[in-house]
Design an enzyme around this catalytic site. Structure first.
Site, mmCIF file in Angstrom:
data_model
loop_
_atom_site.group_PDB
_atom_site.id
_atom_site.type_symbol
_atom_site.label_atom_id
_atom_site.label_comp_id
_atom_site.label_asym_id
_atom_site.label_seq_id
_atom_site.Cartn_x
_atom_site.Cartn_y
_atom_site.Cartn_z
ATOM 1 N N GLU A 91 0.820 -1.202 0.000
ATOM 2 C CA GLU A 91 0.000 0.000 0.000
ATOM 3 C C GLU A 91 0.864 1.267 0.000
ATOM 4 O OE1 GLU A 91 -4.079 -1.406 2.108
ATOM 5 O OE2 GLU A 91 -2.522 -0.839 3.502
ATOM 6 N N CYS A 104 3.296 8.651 0.935
ATOM 7 C CA CYS A 104 3.879 7.773 1.937
ATOM 8 C C CYS A 104 4.154 6.452 1.235
ATOM 9 C CB CYS A 104 2.875 7.608 3.082
ATOM 10 S SG CYS A 104 3.375 6.429 4.320
#
Ligand code: SAH
Length: 343
Positions: A91, A104
């Site tokens: 992710e 991120c």
């Protein structure tokens, strides 16, 4: 197996071109196509002859991640589940701030650190990501959203200093003016505290911000939250941090996730002030995010504010990290790897 062309730094790509009998300037052309034009195939590299494109196809791959799932938070934060093309998924999270877009990124498929409050660690570790797979998270999001990302935080799945060489290589690729051209000042690396590699990073001469996950100034409590503390206890960690500051002249950002009745009372704040007094640093307070089967619960707002005020009143600059993406499990500590079902 073909090598992922996104994993080469520009210098390495020049050497590659020479090794296959091509002129080094080809490397620059290819690098720009990949990192600036964000093309999906060698066939789109129109200033390269068909012959050479065929040769490149034989030797190298262009690994483009597939988005399996994309979730958008009420606050606009977006989380992507990427197929990394080997049966695993990781992710990444895109956040929009006043100063621009920040991503991120994950550095590993899974994590070995075992922090008790983090979802990235509950499932077995698979492997570290290649440099090109770290860069691809940025490229894939830019393709999908048609935006220019200006900040990168290594705070996704994995311990970046446990994948040291690939993270440093990815930073060199991302930073190159012929590529994404993101200044290292706009890149943050967060570590759970791998002491030997903090010393190593200090000598790299890059301007990244180092964030250190502290979470407690008491060894017993920190070990309970973060098993890595058994190997590198607080004294050793602080020694490394002091040396890092001395060598780089840069301030460290200490992360401190506040959990109710665990590390959030005034005594904890006092111990933290004692530990950090006089250091060139900043404290980033994170209201702890709840994870499945996690035993830690978020502090009350009242305690969070009191904790921050105590630090500020006693000479330690502290801010509370904005909670982004919690409704889509995209907040700190909520990212996790996924194993894709075989068809
Ligand atoms: N492996 C790196 C990056 C982790 S993520 C590291 O340990 O620093 C970035 C930050 O989120 C770290 O400070 C991590 O400790 C923190 N974090 C992890 N789980 C969390 C949770 N459930 N709530 C709040 N912060 C969390």
């Amino acid at each position: 197996m073909k090598r992922n062309i996104k994993s080469f730094t520009l210098d390495e790509l020049k050497d590659e071109m020479i090794s296959i009998g091509e002129k080094p300037f080809r490397a620059e052309q290819i690098f720009k196509w990949i990192h600036q034009e964000n093309v999906l195939s060698f066939d789109e590299m129109t200033n390269i002859s068909k012959e050479l494109r065929e040769k490149l196809k034989e030797k190298y791959s262009i690994n483009n991640f597939k988005i399996i799932k994309k979730l958008t938070s009420v606050d606009g934060t977006k989380k992507y589940l990427f197929d990394v093309l080997d049966g695993n998924a990781i992710e990444s999270v895109l956040m929009e701030y006043k100063h621009g877009f920040s991503i991120c990124v994950s550095s590993q498929i899974g994590c070995k650190m075992g922090c008790k409050f983090c979802a990235s660690t509950g499932i077995p570790f698979v492997r570290s990501l290649e440099a090109g797979e770290i860069v691809e998270q940025i490229l894939a999001v830019q393709r999908e959203e048609d935006v220019k990302i200006s900040n990168i935080v290594f705070m996704g799945i994995g311990e970046p200093l446990d994948n040291y060489d690939n993270v440093i290589k990815a930073i060199s690729i991302i930073n190159n003016p012929k590529g994404l051209n993101i200044g290292t000042r706009h890149i943050s690396i967060s570590t759970s505290g791998l002491v030997p590699n903090i010393y190593k990073l200090a000598k790299e001469n890059i301007q990244c911000t180092l964030s250190v996950s502290l979470h407690s100034s008491n060894n017993e409590k920190r070990s309970e939250m973060m098993p890595v503390n058994d190997a590198y206890p607080i004294e050793k960690l602080m020694e490394a941090c002091r040396e890092y500051i001395k060598i780089t002249n840069k301030r460290i950002s200490f992360e401190y996730a506040l959990a109710k009745d665990n590390n959030d009372n005034l005594d904890d704040a006092k111990d933290l002030v004692k530990l950090l007094k006089g250091m060139l640093c900043h404290v980033n307070l994170i209201p702890i995010n709840k994870i499945d089967n996690g035993k830690y619960v978020k502090s009350t707002n009242d305690n969070i504010i009191k904790f921050r005020d105590y630090l500020n009143d006693n000479g330690i600059v502290a801010t509370i990290r904005r909670e982004l993406g919690a409704d889509i499990s995209a907040a700190c500590g909520q990212l996790r790897r996924t194993e894709l079902k075989k068809e």
